[in-house]
Scaffold this motif. Structure first.
Motif, PDB file in Angstrom:
ATOM      1  N   ARG A 164       0.775  -1.354  -0.176  1.00 55.95           N
ATOM      2  CA  ARG A 164      -0.020   0.255   0.069  1.00 55.95           C
ATOM      3  C   ARG A 164       0.926   1.344   0.047  1.00 55.95           C
ATOM      4  O   ARG A 164       0.485   2.370  -0.690  1.00 55.95           O
ATOM      5  CB  ARG A 164      -1.285  -0.169   1.096  1.00 55.95           C
ATOM      6  CG  ARG A 164      -1.883   1.174   1.212  1.00 55.95           C
ATOM      7  CD  ARG A 164      -2.911   1.344   0.081  1.00 55.95           C
ATOM      8  NE  ARG A 164      -3.610   2.434   0.078  1.00 55.95           N
ATOM      9  CZ  ARG A 164      -3.911   2.981  -0.825  1.00 55.95           C
ATOM     10  NH1 ARG A 164      -3.580   2.741  -2.013  1.00 55.95           N
ATOM     11  NH2 ARG A 164      -4.791   4.181  -0.642  1.00 55.95           N
ATOM     12  N   LEU A 165       1.962   1.313   0.721  1.00 51.50           N
ATOM     13  CA  LEU A 165       2.954   2.386   0.656  1.00 51.50           C
ATOM     14  C   LEU A 165       3.502   2.548  -0.599  1.00 51.50           C
ATOM     15  O   LEU A 165       3.636   3.838  -1.029  1.00 51.50           O
ATOM     16  CB  LEU A 165       3.977   2.348   1.814  1.00 51.50           C
ATOM     17  CG  LEU A 165       4.791   3.581   1.957  1.00 51.50           C
ATOM     18  CD1 LEU A 165       4.178   4.779   2.302  1.00 51.50           C
ATOM     19  CD2 LEU A 165       5.875   3.417   3.266  1.00 51.50           C
ATOM     20  N   ALA A 166       3.620   1.602  -1.088  1.00 53.26           N
ATOM     21  CA  ALA A 166       4.368   1.674  -2.724  1.00 53.26           C
ATOM     22  C   ALA A 166       3.267   2.158  -3.606  1.00 53.26           C
ATOM     23  O   ALA A 166       3.611   3.137  -4.260  1.00 53.26           O
ATOM     24  CB  ALA A 166       4.839   0.171  -3.226  1.00 53.26           C
ATOM     25  N   GLU A 167       2.035   1.833  -3.341  1.00 54.12           N
ATOM     26  CA  GLU A 167       1.164   2.287  -4.307  1.00 54.12           C
ATOM     27  C   GLU A 167       0.757   3.937  -4.039  1.00 54.12           C
ATOM     28  O   GLU A 167       0.703   4.625  -5.118  1.00 54.12           O
ATOM     29  CB  GLU A 167      -0.234   1.646  -3.931  1.00 54.12           C
ATOM     30  CG  GLU A 167      -0.399   0.296  -4.513  1.00 54.12           C
ATOM     31  CD  GLU A 167      -1.527  -0.770  -4.046  1.00 54.12           C
ATOM     32  OE1 GLU A 167      -2.464  -0.290  -3.174  1.00 54.12           O
ATOM     33  OE2 GLU A 167      -1.388  -1.687  -4.372  1.00 54.12           O
ATOM     34  N   LEU A 168       0.783   4.342  -2.717  1.00 53.37           N
ATOM     35  CA  LEU A 168       0.667   5.763  -2.403  1.00 53.37           C
ATOM     36  C   LEU A 168       1.882   6.606  -3.025  1.00 53.37           C
ATOM     37  O   LEU A 168       1.651   7.569  -3.362  1.00 53.37           O
ATOM     38  CB  LEU A 168       0.302   5.808  -0.785  1.00 53.37           C
ATOM     39  CG  LEU A 168      -0.953   5.313  -0.387  1.00 53.37           C
ATOM     40  CD1 LEU A 168      -0.637   5.258   1.205  1.00 53.37           C
ATOM     41  CD2 LEU A 168      -2.022   5.801  -0.707  1.00 53.37           C
ATOM     42  N   THR A 169       3.040   6.163  -3.044  1.00 48.07           N
ATOM     43  CA  THR A 169       4.088   6.890  -3.344  1.00 48.07           C
ATOM     44  C   THR A 169       4.697   6.701  -4.652  1.00 48.07           C
ATOM     45  O   THR A 169       5.341   7.368  -5.220  1.00 48.07           O
ATOM     46  CB  THR A 169       5.132   6.565  -2.494  1.00 48.07           C
ATOM     47  OG1 THR A 169       5.694   5.256  -2.499  1.00 48.07           O
ATOM     48  CG2 THR A 169       5.084   6.850  -0.983  1.00 48.07           C
TER      49      THR A 169
ATOM     50  N   LEU B 176       6.404   4.369  -5.613  1.00 48.17           N
ATOM     51  CA  LEU B 176       7.501   3.376  -5.549  1.00 48.17           C
ATOM     52  C   LEU B 176       7.431   1.818  -5.769  1.00 48.17           C
ATOM     53  O   LEU B 176       5.990   1.576  -5.603  1.00 48.17           O
ATOM     54  CB  LEU B 176       8.266   3.738  -4.339  1.00 48.17           C
ATOM     55  CG  LEU B 176       8.791   5.095  -4.104  1.00 48.17           C
ATOM     56  CD1 LEU B 176       9.151   5.373  -2.689  1.00 48.17           C
ATOM     57  CD2 LEU B 176       9.608   5.429  -5.189  1.00 48.17           C
ATOM     58  N   SER B 177       8.299   1.040  -5.994  1.00 52.65           N
ATOM     59  CA  SER B 177       7.934  -0.312  -5.945  1.00 52.65           C
ATOM     60  C   SER B 177       7.752  -0.839  -4.371  1.00 52.65           C
ATOM     61  O   SER B 177       8.519  -0.325  -3.668  1.00 52.65           O
ATOM     62  CB  SER B 177       8.964  -1.071  -6.933  1.00 52.65           C
ATOM     63  OG  SER B 177      10.266  -1.185  -6.259  1.00 52.65           O
ATOM     64  N   VAL B 178       7.248  -1.975  -4.524  1.00 50.17           N
ATOM     65  CA  VAL B 178       7.360  -2.811  -3.218  1.00 50.17           C
ATOM     66  C   VAL B 178       8.674  -3.105  -2.991  1.00 50.17           C
ATOM     67  O   VAL B 178       9.023  -3.001  -1.677  1.00 50.17           O
ATOM     68  CB  VAL B 178       6.364  -3.995  -3.409  1.00 50.17           C
ATOM     69  CG1 VAL B 178       6.349  -4.761  -1.927  1.00 50.17           C
ATOM     70  CG2 VAL B 178       4.992  -3.561  -3.419  1.00 50.17           C
ATOM     71  N   ASN B 179       9.500  -3.613  -3.921  1.00 49.73           N
ATOM     72  CA  ASN B 179      10.924  -3.831  -3.767  1.00 49.73           C
ATOM     73  C   ASN B 179      11.475  -2.818  -2.992  1.00 49.73           C
ATOM     74  O   ASN B 179      12.517  -2.947  -2.294  1.00 49.73           O
ATOM     75  CB  ASN B 179      11.393  -4.466  -4.925  1.00 49.73           C
ATOM     76  CG  ASN B 179      10.845  -6.010  -5.316  1.00 49.73           C
ATOM     77  OD1 ASN B 179      10.525  -6.549  -4.739  1.00 49.73           O
ATOM     78  ND2 ASN B 179      11.262  -6.245  -6.504  1.00 49.73           N
TER      79      ASN B 179
ATOM     80  N   ALA C  63      10.828  -2.387   0.598  1.00 51.70           N
ATOM     81  CA  ALA C  63      11.447  -3.310   1.384  1.00 51.70           C
ATOM     82  C   ALA C  63      12.965  -3.282   1.504  1.00 51.70           C
ATOM     83  O   ALA C  63      13.281  -3.573   2.592  1.00 51.70           O
ATOM     84  CB  ALA C  63      11.099  -4.743   0.652  1.00 51.70           C
ATOM     85  N   LEU C  64      13.555  -2.796   0.452  1.00 55.53           N
ATOM     86  CA  LEU C  64      15.098  -2.404   0.422  1.00 55.53           C
ATOM     87  C   LEU C  64      15.311  -1.365   1.523  1.00 55.53           C
ATOM     88  O   LEU C  64      16.171  -1.534   2.135  1.00 55.53           O
ATOM     89  CB  LEU C  64      15.402  -2.288  -0.872  1.00 55.53           C
ATOM     90  CG  LEU C  64      15.515  -3.382  -1.666  1.00 55.53           C
ATOM     91  CD1 LEU C  64      16.216  -2.984  -3.155  1.00 55.53           C
ATOM     92  CD2 LEU C  64      16.565  -4.386  -1.239  1.00 55.53           C
ATOM     93  N   TYR C  65      14.627  -0.379   1.564  1.00 47.36           N
ATOM     94  CA  TYR C  65      14.890   0.688   2.540  1.00 47.36           C
ATOM     95  C   TYR C  65      14.622   0.300   3.810  1.00 47.36           C
ATOM     96  O   TYR C  65      15.171   0.330   4.788  1.00 47.36           O
ATOM     97  CB  TYR C  65      13.608   1.881   2.021  1.00 47.36           C
ATOM     98  CG  TYR C  65      14.096   2.682   0.897  1.00 47.36           C
ATOM     99  CD1 TYR C  65      15.476   2.438   0.000  1.00 47.36           C
ATOM    100  CD2 TYR C  65      13.300   3.424   0.076  1.00 47.36           C
ATOM    101  CE1 TYR C  65      15.868   3.064  -1.169  1.00 47.36           C
ATOM    102  CE2 TYR C  65      13.579   4.116  -1.115  1.00 47.36           C
ATOM    103  CZ  TYR C  65      14.702   3.805  -1.825  1.00 47.36           C
ATOM    104  OH  TYR C  65      15.017   4.467  -2.747  1.00 47.36           O
ATOM    105  N   GLU C  66      13.406  -0.504   3.999  1.00 48.46           N
ATOM    106  CA  GLU C  66      13.237  -1.179   5.469  1.00 48.46           C
ATOM    107  C   GLU C  66      14.247  -2.117   5.917  1.00 48.46           C
ATOM    108  O   GLU C  66      14.668  -2.368   7.074  1.00 48.46           O
ATOM    109  CB  GLU C  66      11.867  -1.610   5.532  1.00 48.46           C
ATOM    110  CG  GLU C  66      10.864  -0.624   5.681  1.00 48.46           C
ATOM    111  CD  GLU C  66       9.380  -1.213   5.874  1.00 48.46           C
ATOM    112  OE1 GLU C  66       9.483  -2.356   6.134  1.00 48.46           O
ATOM    113  OE2 GLU C  66       8.343  -0.552   5.674  1.00 48.46           O
ATOM    114  N   ALA C  67      14.877  -2.709   4.849  1.00 46.49           N
ATOM    115  CA  ALA C  67      16.063  -3.573   5.088  1.00 46.49           C
ATOM    116  C   ALA C  67      17.492  -2.898   5.236  1.00 46.49           C
ATOM    117  O   ALA C  67      18.478  -3.538   5.573  1.00 46.49           O
ATOM    118  CB  ALA C  67      15.994  -4.806   4.282  1.00 46.49           C
TER     119      ALA C  67
END
Length: 115
Positions: free
Chosen positions: A76-81, A83-86, A89-93
């Protein structure tokens, strides 16, 4: 036997140099530093945090906490921004964001937005 004491070393993060003092294992007999992946990773993370602060980048924890507080999935954050889900996920990692993506995500977090 080994012992732990603070050790100072310099890390280079994206062409920026950071001097970090952190615990390290040493050999009792030779007094030489010993490799320890866990302690080495902690020291390297300190350098990455220093880089994030210098660059004004959000931390992985800040992004994850924002997303969780808002009840957003990575999808959902990817959709709102846009950006891609990947990417999320990479930023959170722990990956460093681009300046443009950092600005976009910081604006969401700072303005408490969910769109």
């Amino acid at each position: 036997m080994t012992y732990i004491k603070d050790f100072t070393t310099t890390y280079t993060v994206n062409d920026h140099k950071y001097t970090v003092t952190a615990p390290a294992f040493f050999d009792d007999d030779t007094n030489e530093i010993l490799q320890d992946d866990e302690l080495d990773d902690k020291a390297a993370e300190i350098a990455r945090q220093m880089y994030r602060k210098d660059m004004g980048f959000f931390s992985p924890e800040e992004l994850r906490n924002y997303r969780m507080k808002k009840g957003l999935s990575q999808q959902r954050l990817a959709e709102l921004t846009g950006l891609s889900v990947n990417t999320i996920a990479l930023y959170e990692a722990g990956a460093f964001p681009t300046e443009a993506n950092n600005k976009l995500l910081l604006s969401f977090m700072l303005n408490n937005q969910t769109l």
